[in-house]
Design a protein around this motif. Structure first.
Motif, short mmCIF file in Angstrom:
data_model
loop_
_atom_site.label_atom_id
_atom_site.label_comp_id
_atom_site.label_asym_id
_atom_site.label_seq_id
_atom_site.Cartn_x
_atom_site.Cartn_y
_atom_site.Cartn_z
N THR A 126 -1.41 1.70 27.09
CA THR A 126 -1.55 0.57 28.01
C THR A 126 -0.49 -0.47 27.69
OG1 THR A 126 -3.94 0.89 28.20
CG2 THR A 126 -3.09 -1.28 28.80
N PRO A 127 0.18 -1.02 28.70
CA PRO A 127 1.13 -2.10 28.44
C PRO A 127 0.46 -3.22 27.65
CG PRO A 127 1.35 -1.36 30.69
CD PRO A 127 0.14 -0.67 30.14
N PHE A 128 1.14 -3.68 26.62
CA PHE A 128 0.60 -4.71 25.75
C PHE A 128 0.17 -5.94 26.55
CE2 PHE A 128 1.16 -7.32 21.71
CZ PHE A 128 0.20 -6.61 20.99
N GLU A 129 0.98 -6.33 27.52
CA GLU A 129 0.69 -7.52 28.31
C GLU A 129 -0.60 -7.36 29.11
OE1 GLU A 129 5.09 -7.01 27.69
OE2 GLU A 129 3.40 -5.75 28.33
N GLU A 130 -0.90 -6.13 29.52
CA GLU A 130 -2.13 -5.91 30.28
C GLU A 130 -3.36 -6.12 29.40
OE1 GLU A 130 -4.54 -2.22 32.42
OE2 GLU A 130 -2.35 -2.18 32.42
N THR A 131 -3.31 -5.59 28.19
CA THR A 131 -4.43 -5.78 27.27
C THR A 131 -4.66 -7.25 26.99
OG1 THR A 131 -4.08 -3.62 26.20
CG2 THR A 131 -5.25 -5.30 24.93
N LEU A 132 -3.59 -7.97 26.70
CA LEU A 132 -3.73 -9.38 26.36
C LEU A 132 -4.14 -10.22 27.57
CD1 LEU A 132 -0.70 -9.74 23.94
CD2 LEU A 132 -3.12 -9.45 23.37
N ALA A 133 -3.69 -9.83 28.77
CA ALA A 133 -4.11 -10.55 29.97
C ALA A 133 -5.61 -10.41 30.21
CB ALA A 133 -3.33 -10.03 31.18
N ALA A 134 -6.19 -9.27 29.80
CA ALA A 134 -7.64 -9.10 29.92
C ALA A 134 -8.37 -10.10 29.03
CB ALA A 134 -8.04 -7.67 29.55
N LEU A 135 -7.82 -10.38 27.85
CA LEU A 135 -8.42 -11.39 26.98
C LEU A 135 -8.36 -12.77 27.64
CD1 LEU A 135 -6.96 -10.38 23.47
CD2 LEU A 135 -9.00 -9.53 24.63
N ASP A 136 -7.22 -13.09 28.23
CA ASP A 136 -7.08 -14.37 28.92
C ASP A 136 -8.10 -14.50 30.05
OD1 ASP A 136 -4.90 -14.96 27.30
OD2 ASP A 136 -3.44 -14.20 28.76
N TRP A 155 2.72 -5.56 12.71
CA TRP A 155 3.65 -5.94 13.78
C TRP A 155 2.94 -6.11 15.11
CZ3 TRP A 155 4.57 -3.26 18.27
CH2 TRP A 155 4.19 -1.91 18.32
N GLN A 156 1.90 -5.30 15.33
CA GLN A 156 1.13 -5.42 16.57
C GLN A 156 0.34 -6.73 16.59
OE1 GLN A 156 -1.12 -1.86 16.03
NE2 GLN A 156 0.55 -0.50 16.66
N THR A 157 -0.26 -7.07 15.45
CA THR A 157 -1.01 -8.31 15.35
C THR A 157 -0.10 -9.51 15.54
OG1 THR A 157 -2.51 -7.24 13.78
CG2 THR A 157 -2.58 -9.65 13.88
N ALA A 158 1.05 -9.50 14.87
CA ALA A 158 1.99 -10.61 14.98
C ALA A 158 2.54 -10.74 16.40
CB ALA A 158 3.13 -10.43 13.99
N ARG A 159 2.79 -9.58 17.02
CA ARG A 159 3.29 -9.62 18.40
C ARG A 159 2.24 -10.23 19.33
NH1 ARG A 159 4.48 -4.44 22.33
NH2 ARG A 159 5.41 -5.61 24.07
N ALA A 160 1.00 -9.82 19.16
CA ALA A 160 -0.08 -10.36 20.01
C ALA A 160 -0.23 -11.86 19.80
CB ALA A 160 -1.38 -9.64 19.70
N ALA A 161 -0.26 -12.29 18.54
CA ALA A 161 -0.45 -13.70 18.24
C ALA A 161 0.70 -14.53 18.79
CB ALA A 161 -0.59 -13.90 16.74
N THR A 162 1.92 -14.02 18.67
CA THR A 162 3.09 -14.75 19.16
C THR A 162 3.11 -14.81 20.68
OG1 THR A 162 4.34 -14.06 17.20
CG2 THR A 162 5.60 -14.87 19.07
N TRP A 163 2.81 -13.68 21.31
CA TRP A 163 2.78 -13.63 22.78
C TRP A 163 1.77 -14.62 23.34
CZ3 TRP A 163 5.49 -11.35 26.66
CH2 TRP A 163 4.89 -11.31 27.93
N GLN A 164 0.63 -14.72 22.70
CA GLN A 164 -0.44 -15.56 23.23
C GLN A 164 -0.14 -17.06 23.08
OE1 GLN A 164 -1.75 -13.20 25.16
NE2 GLN A 164 -3.71 -14.23 24.90
N THR A 165 0.76 -17.41 22.20
CA THR A 165 1.13 -18.82 22.06
C THR A 165 2.42 -19.16 22.79
OG1 THR A 165 2.29 -18.39 19.97
CG2 THR A 165 -0.04 -19.04 19.84
N ALA A 166 3.03 -18.16 23.44
CA ALA A 166 4.33 -18.37 24.07
C ALA A 166 4.24 -19.07 25.41
CB ALA A 166 5.06 -17.03 24.23
N HIS A 167 3.03 -19.12 25.98
CA HIS A 167 2.89 -19.71 27.32
C HIS A 167 1.59 -20.50 27.38
CE1 HIS A 167 2.28 -19.97 31.70
NE2 HIS A 167 3.59 -19.77 31.81
#
Length: 332
Positions: A126-136, A155-167
């Motif tokens: 699943t695209p990473f952004e799709e998973t995280l958008a479900a959390l939003d 790296w997956q955890t850090a990527r998720a945490a960084t992505w979620q604070t980017a916007h």
């Protein structure tokens, strides 16, 4: 029981969490009720569960107990979604699956929100952004208060945490639930430094090394233990080896000198590690839970903590060793 913030969030949790993986399977509703009463009386607030525990039965048991044991707003419910029984796709982080799972969890729990919702494993399909958008979406809808991940690589955890604070408007990652104990210190290489840098707290599952750190396996495998259980034996077997035995003996020696149980020593050590918000207690019986909760009153003397750090130390090489600005904060 002391309360701690979960990472750099406003969510306060008890520094010991009550795990429910065996509820509805090995722990019947009456025994679960006894555990919950003991936990609440000790000042505990954080209940950890998942939609796959007991095929959903663990959440159903919690829901039945919330009806009469404790007001909903006096407990912090953490659940997870994303694991499936399908061999062809054991992890499903798609928007559709996650949100369907959340709705099912809410029905079983008998509540209209969960305090912490975690993705139970990384799904490469699943695209990473799709998973995280479900959390939003879950947070924006009011069904979830805070979000996290579980069993993600660093790296997956850090990527998720960084992505979620980017916007602005995205739900920040406030927790990573990972295995961590004196027998499994792998998260010290990268997860714990990431937690310090990015502001999420660690919930430590299996803080007693899958039960091995209690010392119960020093002279064999008791018939009523997990190691003697058909479905749990492979889970425990990982730590029934020489290196683990030497660590267990060190814990037993420390416990004898302090006049407490090995279980209390192991829990006090993990509870006070940098970055840990709460170890998750996975007791099968009320008696086991009472023993674990006694660790709340124990603070290890520095020399004992250092000795346990030393005997259980993991090998840290390039690049973690050279890239850590403060390695001794995490590597003992």
């Amino acid at each position: 029981m002391h309360q701690r913030p979960l990472g750099r969030s406003g969510l306060a949790v008890s520094r010991l969490a009550l795990g429910t993986m065996t509820w509805g399977r090995d722990t019947d509703p009456d025994d679960a009720a006894d555990q919950l009463k003991i936990f609440l009386e000790a000042g505990g607030t954080l209940l950890d569960t998942a939609d796959v525990y007991g095929d959903g039965d663990a959440e159903s048991v919690i829901g039945s107990l919330l009806d009469h044991l404790v007001p909903r707003d006096e407990v912090v419910i953490a659940t997870k979604a994303g694991l499936t029984p399908h061999r062809y796709r054991p992890r499903d982080g798609s928007r559709g699956n996650l949100l369907r799972s959340l709705d099912a969890s809410l029905r079983r729990l008998g509540t209209d929100y969960v305090d912490l919702w975690q993705v139970h494993g990384y799904d490469a399909q699943t695209p990473f952004e799709e998973t995280l958008a479900a959390l939003d979406h879950a947070v924006a809808s009011g069904r979830v208060r805070y979000v996290g991940v579980s069993n993600f690589a660093a790296w997956q955890t850090a990527r998720a945490a960084t992505w979620q604070t980017a916007h602005p408007g995205r739900a920040p990652i406030v927790a990573a639930q990972m295995e961590y104990s004196l027998l499994e210190r792998g998260i010290e290489r990268e997860i714990l430094p990431s937690a310090a840098a990015l502001g999420f707290g660690v919930l430590a599952w299996s803080p007693l090394g899958r039960g091995v750190l209690t010392g119960k396996y020093r002279n064999g495998r008791p018939l009523d233990s997990r190691a003697a259980s058909e479905h749990m034996a492979p889970f425990v077997r990982t730590y029934l080896e020489p290196r683990s035995s030497s660590i267990v003996e060190a814990v037993v020696t420390a416990a004898s000198g302090l006049g407490v149980s090995p279980l209390e020593v192991a829990l006090a050590w993990i509870r006070d590690r940098p970055g840990v918000a709460a170890p998750v207690l996975g007791a099968r019986t009320a008696g086991q839970l009472e023993g674990a909760l006694r660790s709340e009153h124990l603070t290890l003397p520095a020399e004992i903590a250092f000795a346990l750090d030393d005997v259980s130390a993991i090998e840290v090489g390039y690049p973690e060793r050279d890239g850590a600005s403060h390695p001794h904060s995490y590597y003992g």
